[in-house]
Design an enzyme around this catalytic site. Structure first.
Site, short mmCIF file in Angstrom:
data_model
loop_
_atom_site.label_atom_id
_atom_site.label_comp_id
_atom_site.label_asym_id
_atom_site.label_seq_id
_atom_site.Cartn_x
_atom_site.Cartn_y
_atom_site.Cartn_z
N ASP A 9 0.85 -1.18 0.00
CA ASP A 9 0.00 0.00 0.00
C ASP A 9 0.89 1.24 0.00
OD1 ASP A 9 -2.01 1.82 0.27
OD2 ASP A 9 -2.60 1.21 2.30
N ASP A 103 -3.18 2.13 -5.76
CA ASP A 103 -2.00 2.16 -4.90
C ASP A 103 -1.93 0.99 -3.94
OD1 ASP A 103 -4.12 3.02 -3.26
OD2 ASP A 103 -2.74 4.12 -1.98
N GLU A 104 -2.66 -0.05 -4.22
CA GLU A 104 -2.79 -1.12 -3.24
C GLU A 104 -2.98 -2.47 -3.93
OE1 GLU A 104 -5.83 -1.83 0.29
OE2 GLU A 104 -5.83 0.21 -0.42
MG LIG Z 1 -2.32 3.92 0.14
#
Ligand SMILES: [Mg+2]
Length: 402
Positions: A9, A103-104
């Site tokens: 993350d 983003d993960e």
């Molecule tokens: Mg993040």
């Protein structure tokens, strides 16, 4: 066989990209989002978090907390570029990648040891490569399943790397219950009323008692309290997801407004899917209430969908699992993930004959949109007006969501 899952993350992603692109912003409180009246903080740097600012907070409130914060508009295209770079780094280690957002992601690195080292070493190599090649920091959690890995990546943010011990009790038992996957504010309140605050408290309840309290969710709580989660990492190719969301000038209150907005979103998403020749088998609905709390509901369908009406039907079902209609709604979003090549099939939601009609209608809408642009073409039921509204309320067009 024991699995090895890494959850990764990026830290304060949008804000970090802004700080990366403009070195003058580094070390400063940076807010990404809209400045207008109803603007919301989409992301904020760790420097801004020290002032008590968090994402989804109204921008006006954030600026009262930290008047000298620098506000930057959302630049989704730029974030996408960074995201692609980061996912390309993931794919050097495994192709078993389940993206959760830009983003993960979850990575299943079971069996990768001979090539790349232990899961912890892989996580460390990914962190290093992401930092060297993009300048961004990413937090990693390593565990035997997705539930624990996701908790772990959050444990030492930012720039964290945490490995959940086996057995996980030392890590898991002290955690507050709101950190558990699927425990929203309502469930959390009910648990607190029972005097339960941590995972250790929850561990005291039998499966039968939890089922009695929370139905099928009770069984899930029972397993989560023991750190058990058998969900596989689901690999998605190409684009992670295709979706659209809208923040409304006036909160949506009744089911007519809600369903009209869902149809609009479903149309947009379906048009984009078909333009790329894709269909998606996970439909996710996002609802943000007027008080900025946000919930998502998702359902997997088979075969994958690319038609507006089929997507709408699932989205309406998902909407019933939210408080929309009882609580005012300021944002709705629909996205499809687990994307595959889009066959002209639309699942079991419609019979064959209806399916053909739906496809033909979608095709015609696509053609008109290409010619006249998105705004120019809307289905009649999207137009506002008393006539449609009254039809809608009598459920003439299947609007009532039942
Ligand atoms: Mg993040």
């Amino acid at each position: 066989m024991n699995r090895s899952i890494i959850h990764l993350d990026l830290d304060a992603f949008y804000a970090s990209v802004e700080q990366q692109d403009d070195p003058q912003l580094r070390g400063l409180p940076v807010l990404v989002g809209g400045r207008s009246g109803r603007g919301v903080v989409c992301a904020c740097s760790y420097e801004a978090r020290r002032f008590g600012i968090h994402s989804a907070m109204p921008m006006t409130r954030a600026l009262r907390l930290c008047p000298k914060a620098v506000v930057r508009p959302v630049r989704m295209e730029r974030y996408r570029q960074f995201s692609q770079q980061v996912f390309a780094i993931f794919s050097r280690f495994t192709d078993r990648i389940e993206p959760l957002s830009l983003d993960e992601a979850f990575l299943d690195v079971s069996g990768c040891e001979r090539l790349f080292g232990t899961p912890v070493q892989i996580a460390a190599q990914i962190k290093e490569a992401v930092f060297q090649e993009t300048g961004l920091t990413i937090s990693a959690g390593v565990a035997e399943n997705k539930f624990l890995a996701k908790l772990a990546s959050d444990h030492q943010k930012p720039d964290g790397l945490y490995v959940v011990p086996q057995p996980p009790d030392r890590f898991l038992l002290p955690l507050p219950l709101k950190r558990l996957w699927g425990v929203g504010p309502v469930t959390c309140q009910r648990l607190e009323k029972l005097g339960l605050r941590t995972v250790a408290d929850l561990r005291q309840l039998s499966e039968a008692r939890l089922e009695q309290l929370f139905d099928s969710a009770g069984r899930q709580l029972y397993r989560l309290a023991r750190g058990e989660d058998s969900r596989p990492v689901i690999v998605a190719n190409r684009a992670h997801s295709i979706g659209h969301e809208d923040t409304y000038d006036h909160d949506l209150q009744d089911s007519f407004q809600l369903h009209r907005s869902l149809l609009d979103l479903a149309e947009r998403v379906a048009t984009r899917l078909r333009r790329k020749g894709l269909a998606g088998s996970v439909v996710q609905l996002k609802v943000r209430y007027a008080d900025f709390t946000t919930v998502t509901r998702r359902r997997t369908v088979e075969p994958p969908l690319d038609s507006a009406l089929a997507i709408l039907q699932v989205a309406k079902e998902l909407l019933l699992r939210t408080d929309a209609g009882e609580r005012p709604v300021r944002l709705l979003g629909i996205s499809l993930s687990q994307l595959r090549d889009g066959p002209e099939v639309q699942g079991e939601l419609f019979g064959d004959e209806q399916r053909e009609r739906v496809s033909a209608l979608d095709g015609a809408v696509d053609q008109l949109r290409r010619r006249y642009g998105v705004k120019g073409v809307q289905r009649a039921s999207l137009m506002t007006g008393d006539k449609n509204e009254s039809e809608a309320k009598t459920g003439g067009d299947g609007w009532d969501g039942s």
